[in-house]
Design an enzyme around this catalytic site. Structure first.
Site, PDB file in Angstrom:
ATOM      1  N   ASP A 224       0.858  -1.185   0.000  1.00  0.00           N
ATOM      2  CA  ASP A 224       0.000   0.000   0.000  1.00  0.00           C
ATOM      3  C   ASP A 224       0.892   1.233   0.000  1.00  0.00           C
ATOM      4  O   ASP A 224       1.682   1.439   0.926  1.00  0.00           O
ATOM      5  CB  ASP A 224      -0.911   0.003   1.229  1.00  0.00           C
ATOM      6  CG  ASP A 224      -1.800   1.244   1.283  1.00  0.00           C
ATOM      7  OD1 ASP A 224      -2.712   1.353   0.444  1.00  0.00           O
ATOM      8  OD2 ASP A 224      -1.561   2.113   2.157  1.00  0.00           O
TER       9      ASP A 224
ATOM     10  N   GLU B 175      -1.584  -1.282  -6.108  1.00  0.00           N
ATOM     11  CA  GLU B 175      -2.796  -0.589  -6.525  1.00  0.00           C
ATOM     12  C   GLU B 175      -2.551   0.204  -7.799  1.00  0.00           C
ATOM     13  O   GLU B 175      -1.437   0.679  -8.049  1.00  0.00           O
ATOM     14  CB  GLU B 175      -3.273   0.356  -5.420  1.00  0.00           C
ATOM     15  CG  GLU B 175      -3.798  -0.338  -4.183  1.00  0.00           C
ATOM     16  CD  GLU B 175      -4.242   0.651  -3.119  1.00  0.00           C
ATOM     17  OE1 GLU B 175      -5.443   0.710  -2.817  1.00  0.00           O
ATOM     18  OE2 GLU B 175      -3.381   1.360  -2.590  1.00  0.00           O
TER      19      GLU B 175
ATOM     20  N   CYS C 130     -12.360  -4.666   6.043  1.00  0.00           N
ATOM     21  CA  CYS C 130     -11.714  -5.391   7.136  1.00  0.00           C
ATOM     22  C   CYS C 130     -10.996  -6.608   6.559  1.00  0.00           C
ATOM     23  O   CYS C 130     -11.609  -7.443   5.880  1.00  0.00           O
ATOM     24  CB  CYS C 130     -12.742  -5.804   8.182  1.00  0.00           C
ATOM     25  SG  CYS C 130     -12.053  -6.824   9.506  1.00  0.00           S
TER      26      CYS C 130
ATOM     27  N   CYS D  21     -12.699 -10.036   8.305  1.00  0.00           N
ATOM     28  CA  CYS D  21     -14.035 -10.540   7.971  1.00  0.00           C
ATOM     29  C   CYS D  21     -14.589  -9.963   6.681  1.00  0.00           C
ATOM     30  O   CYS D  21     -15.729 -10.261   6.312  1.00  0.00           O
ATOM     31  CB  CYS D  21     -15.000 -10.255   9.128  1.00  0.00           C
ATOM     32  SG  CYS D  21     -15.306  -8.491   9.403  1.00  0.00           S
TER      33      CYS D  21
ATOM     34  N   CYS E  39     -13.179  -2.641  13.525  1.00  0.00           N
ATOM     35  CA  CYS E  39     -14.281  -3.221  12.763  1.00  0.00           C
ATOM     36  C   CYS E  39     -15.490  -3.432  13.680  1.00  0.00           C
ATOM     37  O   CYS E  39     -15.370  -4.051  14.752  1.00  0.00           O
ATOM     38  CB  CYS E  39     -13.846  -4.541  12.136  1.00  0.00           C
ATOM     39  SG  CYS E  39     -15.164  -5.362  11.194  1.00  0.00           S
TER      40      CYS E  39
ATOM     41  N   CYS F 199     -16.442  -7.612  13.595  1.00  0.00           N
ATOM     42  CA  CYS F 199     -15.646  -8.627  14.302  1.00  0.00           C
ATOM     43  C   CYS F 199     -14.806  -8.057  15.427  1.00  0.00           C
ATOM     44  O   CYS F 199     -14.191  -8.810  16.182  1.00  0.00           O
ATOM     45  CB  CYS F 199     -14.752  -9.365  13.308  1.00  0.00           C
ATOM     46  SG  CYS F 199     -13.502  -8.313  12.539  1.00  0.00           S
TER      47      CYS F 199
ATOM     48  N   ASP G 120      -3.052   1.546   6.915  1.00  0.00           N
ATOM     49  CA  ASP G 120      -2.202   1.146   5.793  1.00  0.00           C
ATOM     50  C   ASP G 120      -1.890  -0.352   5.808  1.00  0.00           C
ATOM     51  O   ASP G 120      -1.856  -0.996   4.752  1.00  0.00           O
ATOM     52  CB  ASP G 120      -0.910   1.962   5.809  1.00  0.00           C
ATOM     53  CG  ASP G 120      -1.168   3.447   5.613  1.00  0.00           C
ATOM     54  OD1 ASP G 120      -2.217   3.787   5.035  1.00  0.00           O
ATOM     55  OD2 ASP G 120      -0.333   4.267   6.042  1.00  0.00           O
TER      56      ASP G 120
END
Length: 392
Positions: free
Chosen positions: A179, A263, A316, A319, A335, A338, A345
């Site tokens: 990232d 990306e 997330c 999950c 999250c 979960c 990052d």
């Protein structure tokens, strides 16, 4: 084809010759572009072969100073103009523009016009010129481009070489998600955070001081020339620091991981943000991707590029629940589904890493810009949202 750019240890006589040859190449390019436009307006079909013949027929009478340098300087410049028009008509580049002195100081030699001997290069009409190091690659030498940057002269030698074979016995068959950002240059899915040198920010005060000094000098004066040289040298240092850091990082990543997931960042669009444009340009995001791609190709590593709109930071990694309310200023979040606490990052990098598991190459998915891939049963939803593709 690989290129090795080497600094030349040129004396004053050699530097003067290089400047003359670069000037001849620039003049020939601009002359041919002007003639090209005239012939096109007259309804003719100009081309670089006809332009070279036309220049050869008149240069001894109208431009006798061209004979002081190698004939390759004007001829290769016109060939490059022809290639520029081919790229324009193929919609791969903009319309060719006139070259400017101080910006386009370069000329090209074909492989029959120069010779490499260890750490020396022989230039027509000049003789042997020392290089800072010997050529790294073995193979058929195609061409050499002599260029100037910040008062230094370089030779960029293009070599057609066999693809190197790397041993895979001790290779770590592990995928990694990367990232890229501004707070930290790169965050790996392993949890490693690389801050990056940020050379422009580090030398910004000196850059401002030298820029002010340049504007205060009278145009055309010797002092203005000295101030411009100092400023160019500082920009050269900044660029070298950035390139060195990116080269070290991309080499380490391409050697240690078999699959690399990045990306598809729209860097040009990101740089339009007035508040972030300086930081974005300072990171060298596009250069990072360029190096990762060609180094992975050389080492037979797989590169997967996630789609531009893949919300890697908001999903997330435990999950796959999407946090639609997450804003850019929040660096850590929890999250609600979960209860996992995430570093923004690192979570994004781990989501990118999962794409390596989600994809296999589809034989029927070939396209001009990459090989499309189909999802495996696991992480299928993540793959569908990411709109990723395998580059190599």
């Amino acid at each position: 084809m690989l290129a090795h750019k080497i600094e030349l240890k040129a004396n004053n006589k050699q530097k003067t010759y290089f400047a003359k040859a670069a000037g001849v190449a620039r003049f020939a390019y601009n002359w041919a572009l002007n003639e090209w436009q005239k012939e096109y307006a007259a309804g003719l079909k100009p081309g670089d072969p006809s332009m070279r013949r036309k220049l050869n027929s008149i240069k001894r009478t109208e431009f006798p100073w061209m004979l002081e340098v190698t004939k390759n300087a004007p001829q290769m410049a016109i060939i490059q103009l022809g290639q520029a028009f081919k790229n324009f008509f193929s919609k791969r580049a903009a319309y060719p523009q006139f070259r400017k002195k101080g910006i386009h100081d370069r000329f090209t030699l074909s492989n029959d016009q120069f010779e490499i001997d260890d750490s020396r290069i022989r230039i027509p009409h000049l003789g042997w010129v020392r290089m800072r190091e010997s050529l790294r690659f073995e193979g058929k030498i195609l061409s050499a481009t002599i260029s100037r940057c910040a008062g230094k002269w370089f030779a960029s030698i293009n070599v057609e070489t066999a693809k190197p074979v790397y041993s895979t016995e001790n290779e770590n068959q592990v995928a990694v998600g990367i990232d890229l950002g501004l707070t930290s240059f790169a965050t790996l899915s392993t949890g490693e955070i690389i801050t990056g040198p940020k050379p422009h920010k580090a030398k910004l005060d000196r850059l401002k001081r030298l820029s002010r000094s340049l504007t205060r000098k009278q145009k055309g004066s010797a002092n203005r020339k000295k101030a411009r040289a100092k400023l160019a040298k500082l920009h050269y240092q900044i660029a070298n620091i950035r390139k060195d850091a990116i080269h070290q990082l991309t080499t380490r990543i391409s050697e240690n991981f078999s699959t690399i997931v990045i990306e598809d960042l729209h860097v040009k669009g990101m740089a339009r943000n007035r508040k972030l444009s300086r930081s974005i340009s300072d990171m060298g995001l596009y250069e990072f991707r360029r190096q990762i791609e060609y180094k992975s190709l050389l080492k037979d590593k797989k590169v997967i590029v996630a789609g531009r709109w893949f919300a890697s930071s908001k999903i997330c990694s435990t999950c796959t629940t999407k946090n639609t309310e997450l804003v850019l200023s929040v660096r850590e979040w929890e999250c609600q589904h979960c209860g996992t606490k995430h570093h923004r990052d690192i979570n994004a990098a781990r989501n990118l890493e999962k794409l390596a598991v989600s994809f296999t190459v589809s034989a029927c998915g070939a396209s001009s810009d990459g090989v499309m891939v189909s999802a495996m049963t696991s992480h299928g939803a993540l793959k569908q949202e990411s709109n990723a593709k395998v580059i190599y």
